[in-house]
Design an enzyme around this catalytic site. Structure first.
Site, short mmCIF file in Angstrom:
data_model
loop_
_atom_site.label_atom_id
_atom_site.label_comp_id
_atom_site.label_asym_id
_atom_site.label_seq_id
_atom_site.Cartn_x
_atom_site.Cartn_y
_atom_site.Cartn_z
N SER A 257 0.86 -1.19 0.00
CA SER A 257 0.00 0.00 0.00
C SER A 257 0.89 1.23 0.00
CB SER A 257 -0.91 0.00 1.22
OG SER A 257 -0.16 0.14 2.41
N LYS A 258 0.27 2.40 -0.05
CA LYS A 258 1.01 3.65 -0.15
C LYS A 258 1.96 3.88 1.03
CE LYS A 258 -2.09 6.24 -3.17
NZ LYS A 258 -2.94 7.45 -3.34
#
Length: 491
Positions: A257-258
Site C-alpha cells: 500500500s502507499k
C-alpha cells in the site's frame, strides 16, 4: 474445449493511477498472449460509476504505452468485439440476466435498501449475506411487482447444497462448498451490471480464453463458473496471481500500500525509475524464469514467459532490488540515450545553459541509481555553490591549506597556456604539471576539482568537469578558489 487462439484481456476500472498489482496483471496477460502468439485486449470496466475518476482512462493508456504493453484491441483502436467500454455495452447485459431468470438460474429481488441495511445490522456474523427472501416468490407476485414498476435487482440463484470445483493454472484444483456462495446481484437497480456479471458476459462475447487476476478472486471463481455453466458456455483458463506484499517498518509484511512508498507506475517513474526497469522487476514479482537470469527486455520476456513459472506464494516488493535493476539499466544505456532520459532533470538543474549534456551523461551514468538524483549531482555546473576552505584539505591526496594555493596557482598558469580545451589537452597538461611540481596527481587534482565544483563528491574528476565547464568558466572558478585560499577570513 477446441483449440482456440489465446486471447487475454486487461480490464481495469478508471478509478485512479495504475497500482503495481494491476500493472503486473496487465504484464502477465500481455506476456501470456504474446508467448502463445495470441491477442491482448484492453477493456475499460466502468460499471461502478460512483468510483469513476475523470482522466483515469487517459492514465491507463499512458501507462500501457510507457510500459510497452501494446494492446491489439481496445476503446482507442477498436476491434471485432467492441465496444470495449462497459458503459457503452450496458444494453446487452439485461437480456442475458433475463435469460437466466427464465432458466431458473436467477431471480428478481425487490427488497428495499432499508430491509437490506437492517439485515446487515442484525446479522449474527459480520458480512452475513442476503437471506434469499425473494428467491421463491410466486410468479404472479413477481409479475405484479414488475407491472407496478417496483425497483428490483436480479440475483444469481446459487445451489444450496454440494460443492463447486474448478482448475486454476497456478493453484491447481480448488473446491468450494456451495453453501458459502451468496446469491450475488447480477443487475443493479440502476440497470448497470455488477462487476462479476459483466465480467463473464464480456469475456465470453469477446472470446477471451485466459483470465488472469489476483488470488483474492479465487473465492469468486465458482460464481463465474456457475454462470458459464448456466449459459452452456466454455469456461476459460484461470490464472490467479499471488499477492504483492510490502515491508513494514517493524520487519513484518502486509499487502502493498502507499505507506510502503510509491505503489503506482506514475509514482515510480516520478521517483526516478525507468519504465523498462520497473517492468523487468515487476515481471519477477511472482514469476521465476527457468534459469537464474534477472535482466530481461520486454521482447525477451515475450519469448520465455511461461505460466508454469508463476508462484503460489506472495512476493515482497523490495525497493532496494528495484534500485539495483534501475542502476543496471542506466549503466547499460548509451550516453546519448541516458542524456535523453535525463533531459527533464537536466532542465531542472541547468536551465537553458548550454553545457554538453551528453558529456555530463557520460560521467553521471555509472553513478546514478535514480533519475531524481541528477539535479543535486549536476547543479554545481549551473552555479558554483558556496563552500569553505576546509574542503581543500584531503589526507589521502596529501593536500593542505598551505599547498592547495600553490597547486591552484600553478594549474591556472598551465591551463591558461593550453592550446586546446578538450579532455586530452586538459588531462595531459595537468599530469605534466604534477610531474613538473614533483607531486602526486591527486595532490594537484583535488584542489582543482574543489575549486571547479565547490564540493567533495562529484560525478567525474577535475578534467571532466573542466572540459564541460569550458575554458572561461573553469579559469574563473579556479581564480575564485585561489582568492578564497589567499583570503580565508573573507570566504
Amino acid at each position: 474445449m477446441e483449440h482456440k487462439k489465446v486471447r487475454t484481456r486487461f480490464a481495469p476500472s478508471p478509478t485512479g493511477f495504475m497500482h503495481v498489482g494491476n500493472l503486473r496483471t496487465a504484464l502477465y496477460e500481455y506476456l501470456i498472449a504474446r508467448s502463445a502468439g495470441g491477442e491482448f485486449v484492453l477493456r475499460i470496466e466502468d460499471t461502478d460509476q460512483e468510483r469513476k475518476i475523470d482522466g483515469a482512462v487517459d492514465i491507463i493508456y499512458k501507462t500501457l504505452r510507457a510500459a510497452g504493453l501494446r494492446h491489439d484491441e481496445g476503446p482507442d483502436i477498436g476491434g471485432d468485439y467492441g465496444p470495449y467500454v462497459q458503459s457503452e455495452r450496458k444494453n446487452m447485459y439485461l437480456p442475458y440476466a433475463q435469460e437466466l431468470v427464465q432458466k431458473g438460474q436467477a431471480y428478481y429481488c425487490f427488497c428495499s435498501k432499508e430491509r437490506l441495511d437492517s439485515l446487515r445490522e442484525n446479522a449474527d456474523e459480520p458480512g452475513a449475506g442476503y437471506d434469499r427472501h425473494c428467491r421463491d416468490l410466486p410468479q404472479e407476485e413477481v409479475e405484479r411487482l414488475l407491472e407496478q414498476g417496483a425497483s428490483y435487482v436480479i440475483r444469481q440463484k446459487m445451489p444450496l447444497t454440494g460443492s463447486t470445483t474448478f482448475e486454476d493454472a497456478v493453484y491447481g484444483t480448488i473446491t468450494v462448498d456451495n453453501s458459502e456462495l451468496q446469491d450475488q446481484i447480477l443487475i443493479k437497480a440502476d440497470g448497470f451490471p455488477t462487476y462479476n456479471f459483466a465480467n463473464v458476459i464480456d469475456d465470453h462475447t469477446m472470446n477471451i480464453t485466459t483470465v488472469v487476476r489476483g488470488s483474492e478472486y479465487l473465492s469468486s471463481t465458482p460464481k463465474y463458473n456457475l454462470l458459464y455453466e448456466a449459459f452452456g458456455w466454455d469456461i476459460p483458463t484461470y490464472v490467479h496471481l499471488p499477492l504483492i506484499m510490502g515491508k513494514n517498518d517493524d520487519g513484518s509484511i502486509s499487502k502493498l500500500s502507499k505507506r510502503h512508498g510509491a505503489t503506482s507506475f506514475e509514482d515510480l517513474t516520478a521517483a526516478g525509475f525507468l519504465p523498462e526497469a520497473i517492468i523487468n522487476y515487476i515481471a519477477l514479482l511472482g514469476w521465476a524464469p527457468k534459469d537464474n537470469q534477472e535482466i530481461f527486455s520486454l521482447q525477451e520476456l515475450e519469448q520465455v514467459f511461461d505460466i508454469s513459472g508463476i508462484s503460489k506464494s506472495p512476493s515482497v516488493f523490495d525497493y532496494d532490488k528495484l534500485e539495483w535493476f534501475n542502476a543496471e539499466y542506466i549503466k547499460a544505456m548509451t550516453d546519448e540515450a541516458f542524456a535523453q532520459a535525463a533531459a527533464p532533470y537536466f532542465d531542472k538543474a541547468l536551465g537553458e545553459q548550454s553545457f554538453d549534456r551528453v558529456k555530463i551523461a557520460s560521467i553521471l551514468r555509472q553513478r546514478t541509481v535514480r533519475l531524481t538524483e541528477i539535479p543535486e549531482k549536476v547543479a554545481f555546473f549551473a552555479a558554483l555553490p558556496a563552500y569553505g576552505c576546509e574542503l581543500f584539505v584531503n589526507k589521502k591526496s596529501k593536500t593542505t591549506l598551505e599547498n592547495a594555493g600553490a597547486m591552484l596557482k600553478a594549474a591556472i598558469e598551465a591551463m591558461e597556456a593550453l592550446p586546446g580545451w578538450d579532455f586530452d589537452s586538459i588531462h595531459d597538461g595537468l599530469i605534466a604539471l604534477a610531474q613538473e611540481l614533483g607531486v602526486k596527481n591527486g595532490t594537484l587534482m583535488w584542489p582543482v576539482r574543489i575549486a571547479l565544483s565547490g564540493q567533495t563528491v562529484t560525478p567525474g574528476g577535475a578534467v571532466e568537469i573542466a572540459e564541460i565547464l569550458g575554458r572561461e568558466e573553469s579559469l574563473r572558478r579556479l581564480r575564485l578558489g585561489l582568492e578564497k585560499l589567499q583570503h580565508p577570513a573573507e570566504s
